[in-house]
Design a protein around this motif. Structure first.
Motif, PDB file in Angstrom:
ATOM      1  N   ILE A  29       0.655  -1.175  -0.067  1.00 43.77           N
ATOM      2  CA  ILE A  29       0.013   0.147  -0.173  1.00 43.77           C
ATOM      3  C   ILE A  29       0.894   1.383   0.071  1.00 43.77           C
ATOM      4  CG2 ILE A  29      -1.745   1.361   1.533  1.00 43.77           C
ATOM      5  CD1 ILE A  29      -2.707  -1.133   2.194  1.00 43.77           C
ATOM      6  N   VAL A  30       1.984   1.220   0.759  1.00 43.49           N
ATOM      7  CA  VAL A  30       2.827   2.400   0.786  1.00 43.49           C
ATOM      8  C   VAL A  30       3.405   2.570  -0.529  1.00 43.49           C
ATOM      9  CG1 VAL A  30       4.883   3.334   1.882  1.00 43.49           C
ATOM     10  CG2 VAL A  30       3.132   2.443   3.329  1.00 43.49           C
ATOM     11  N   TRP A  31       4.136   1.814  -1.063  1.00 41.23           N
ATOM     12  CA  TRP A  31       4.756   1.519  -2.395  1.00 41.23           C
ATOM     13  C   TRP A  31       3.513   2.065  -3.456  1.00 41.23           C
ATOM     14  CZ3 TRP A  31       3.134  -1.080  -6.904  1.00 41.23           C
ATOM     15  CH2 TRP A  31       4.119  -0.851  -7.841  1.00 41.23           C
ATOM     16  N   ALA A  32       2.287   1.617  -3.391  1.00 38.10           N
ATOM     17  CA  ALA A  32       1.564   2.052  -4.598  1.00 38.10           C
ATOM     18  C   ALA A  32       1.038   3.442  -4.156  1.00 38.10           C
ATOM     19  CB  ALA A  32       0.153   1.088  -4.305  1.00 38.10           C
ATOM     20  N   VAL A  33       0.976   4.065  -3.095  1.00 34.02           N
ATOM     21  CA  VAL A  33       0.582   5.387  -2.768  1.00 34.02           C
ATOM     22  C   VAL A  33       1.664   6.525  -3.220  1.00 34.02           C
ATOM     23  CG1 VAL A  33       0.352   7.178  -0.959  1.00 34.02           C
ATOM     24  CG2 VAL A  33      -1.048   5.133  -0.783  1.00 34.02           C
ATOM     25  N   VAL A  34       2.949   5.880  -3.004  1.00 33.52           N
ATOM     26  CA  VAL A  34       4.262   6.671  -3.433  1.00 33.52           C
ATOM     27  C   VAL A  34       4.197   6.589  -4.952  1.00 33.52           C
ATOM     28  CG1 VAL A  34       6.684   6.936  -3.395  1.00 33.52           C
ATOM     29  CG2 VAL A  34       5.469   6.360  -1.237  1.00 33.52           C
ATOM     30  N   ARG A  35       4.214   5.464  -5.378  1.00 40.12           N
ATOM     31  CA  ARG A  35       4.182   5.256  -6.849  1.00 40.12           C
ATOM     32  C   ARG A  35       3.079   6.275  -7.824  1.00 40.12           C
ATOM     33  NH1 ARG A  35       7.853   3.761 -11.035  1.00 40.12           N
ATOM     34  NH2 ARG A  35       6.681   2.846 -12.641  1.00 40.12           N
ATOM     35  N   LEU A  36       1.903   6.232  -7.203  1.00 36.71           N
ATOM     36  CA  LEU A  36       0.709   6.944  -7.677  1.00 36.71           C
ATOM     37  C   LEU A  36       1.074   8.548  -7.519  1.00 36.71           C
ATOM     38  CD1 LEU A  36      -2.172   4.401  -7.110  1.00 36.71           C
ATOM     39  CD2 LEU A  36      -0.992   4.910  -9.109  1.00 36.71           C
ATOM     40  N   THR A  37       1.512   8.924  -6.506  1.00 37.15           N
ATOM     41  CA  THR A  37       1.400  10.418  -6.290  1.00 37.15           C
ATOM     42  C   THR A  37       2.812  11.031  -6.698  1.00 37.15           C
ATOM     43  OG1 THR A  37       2.392   9.925  -3.818  1.00 37.15           O
ATOM     44  CG2 THR A  37      -0.111  10.245  -4.117  1.00 37.15           C
ATOM     45  N   GLN A  38       3.871  10.104  -7.094  1.00 38.70           N
ATOM     46  CA  GLN A  38       5.104  10.787  -7.675  1.00 38.70           C
ATOM     47  C   GLN A  38       4.880  11.227  -8.826  1.00 38.70           C
ATOM     48  OE1 GLN A  38       7.870   7.651  -8.308  1.00 38.70           O
ATOM     49  NE2 GLN A  38       9.729   8.785  -8.430  1.00 38.70           N
TER      50      GLN A  38
END
Length: 90
Positions: A29-38
């Motif tokens: 979940i953390v990886w996905a949020v960082v990836r999508l907001t980058q």
């Protein structure tokens, strides 16, 4: 006589495995949020999807000279200036 409806084998293994599943899920979940907001332009060399590669200063100068935006004297002077101020590779 009562029948127990449990499976009584390996309970400790599942208890050790479940926290690992939660850690992996939270990590995803953390990886996905960082990836999508980058933002794709966060780095100087990053290119967004569907964008043409960045032109070098020399390529821009060549294109402008070829299209007639600048004359030969300006082109030569700018080429010399770029060559004198080119960053050194490490």
């Amino acid at each position: 006589m009562s029948t127990v409806m449990y499976w009584d084998g390996g309970g400790w293994a599942w208890m050790a495995f479940i926290p690992l599943v939660w850690i992996a899920l939270l990590g995803f979940i953390v990886w996905a949020v960082v990836r999508l907001t980058q933002h794709p332009t966060g780095r100087a060399d990053a290119q967004g999807p569907g964008q043409p590669p960045r032109e070098t200063p020399e390529e821009i100068l060549d294109r402008r000279f070829a299209s007639g935006e600048i004359d030969a004297d300006t082109y030569t002077e700018a080429r010399e200036h770029l060559a004198a101020h080119k960053p050194r590779s490490r």
